[in-house]
Design a protein around this motif. Sequence first.
Motif, PDB file in Angstrom:
ATOM      1  N   ARG A 146      22.354  34.292  36.779  1.00 36.45           N
ATOM      2  CA  ARG A 146      22.906  35.536  37.752  1.00 36.45           C
ATOM      3  C   ARG A 146      24.170  35.694  37.729  1.00 36.45           C
ATOM      4  O   ARG A 146      24.985  34.932  37.813  1.00 36.45           O
ATOM      5  N   SER A 147      24.406  36.880  37.965  1.00 29.56           N
ATOM      6  CA  SER A 147      25.848  37.281  38.025  1.00 29.56           C
ATOM      7  C   SER A 147      26.406  37.008  39.490  1.00 29.56           C
ATOM      8  O   SER A 147      25.569  36.886  40.551  1.00 29.56           O
ATOM      9  N   GLY A 148      27.650  37.108  39.497  1.00 33.51           N
ATOM     10  CA  GLY A 148      28.328  36.524  40.812  1.00 33.51           C
ATOM     11  C   GLY A 148      28.095  37.696  42.144  1.00 33.51           C
ATOM     12  O   GLY A 148      27.513  38.842  41.403  1.00 33.51           O
ATOM     13  N   LEU A 149      28.414  37.727  43.118  1.00 33.43           N
ATOM     14  CA  LEU A 149      28.378  38.670  44.224  1.00 33.43           C
ATOM     15  C   LEU A 149      29.711  39.616  43.830  1.00 33.43           C
ATOM     16  O   LEU A 149      30.696  39.016  43.473  1.00 33.43           O
ATOM     17  N   VAL A 150      29.353  40.754  44.124  1.00 34.35           N
ATOM     18  CA  VAL A 150      30.226  41.719  43.978  1.00 34.35           C
ATOM     19  C   VAL A 150      30.965  42.206  45.428  1.00 34.35           C
ATOM     20  O   VAL A 150      30.103  42.660  46.161  1.00 34.35           O
ATOM     21  N   VAL A 151      32.105  42.129  45.371  1.00 37.51           N
ATOM     22  CA  VAL A 151      32.726  42.512  46.961  1.00 37.51           C
ATOM     23  C   VAL A 151      33.028  43.854  46.845  1.00 37.51           C
ATOM     24  O   VAL A 151      33.486  44.437  45.542  1.00 37.51           O
TER      25      VAL A 151
END
Length: 164
Positions: A71-76
């Motif tokens: 999974r990709s990281g969270l996008v701020v």
Amino acid sequence: METHNMSADMSRGTPNIKRFQNIRAAALVLVASLCLGACSPGEVQLEGKLFELAGLNNTGKRGPSAKLAERSGLVVPPDLKRLPDPNQPAEPNQAEAVLATIDDPDIAKVKNKEELQRQQAEICEKEYEPAEARGDPDAHSISGPLGPCRKSVLTGLGNWMGGQ
């Protein structure tokens, strides 16, 4: 007095029927419990290709585990000060302008087809319809870029199915 004896006989007969029904029900419950208790779910083996295809074969074989991508990281979200003003018209997208200049063969095919259909309709309207109205015997030979102007079941079916 005979009616009294008949009702007494009937009253004596119904307990026998009820007793027989109760015995029968108890026997059915006993047989069902013995059948179900004789094998536990782990002992039932479903073998065969159809059971394997349906996923019902529980011989311990397990299919390949699904490999999931990381999974990709969270996008701020961006800073609210950098967002465009919603009341202002949107700026033209440079990428869309570049894509519009590329010659796409699929888009060209659609445009060509639309142009050919327009030309076909124009030729048929100007040449075929007046000739047919006059009763000209050569009217059926008039054709445009997409084929003959004469309406037939086959051309209608071809248009309905999407043409060429």
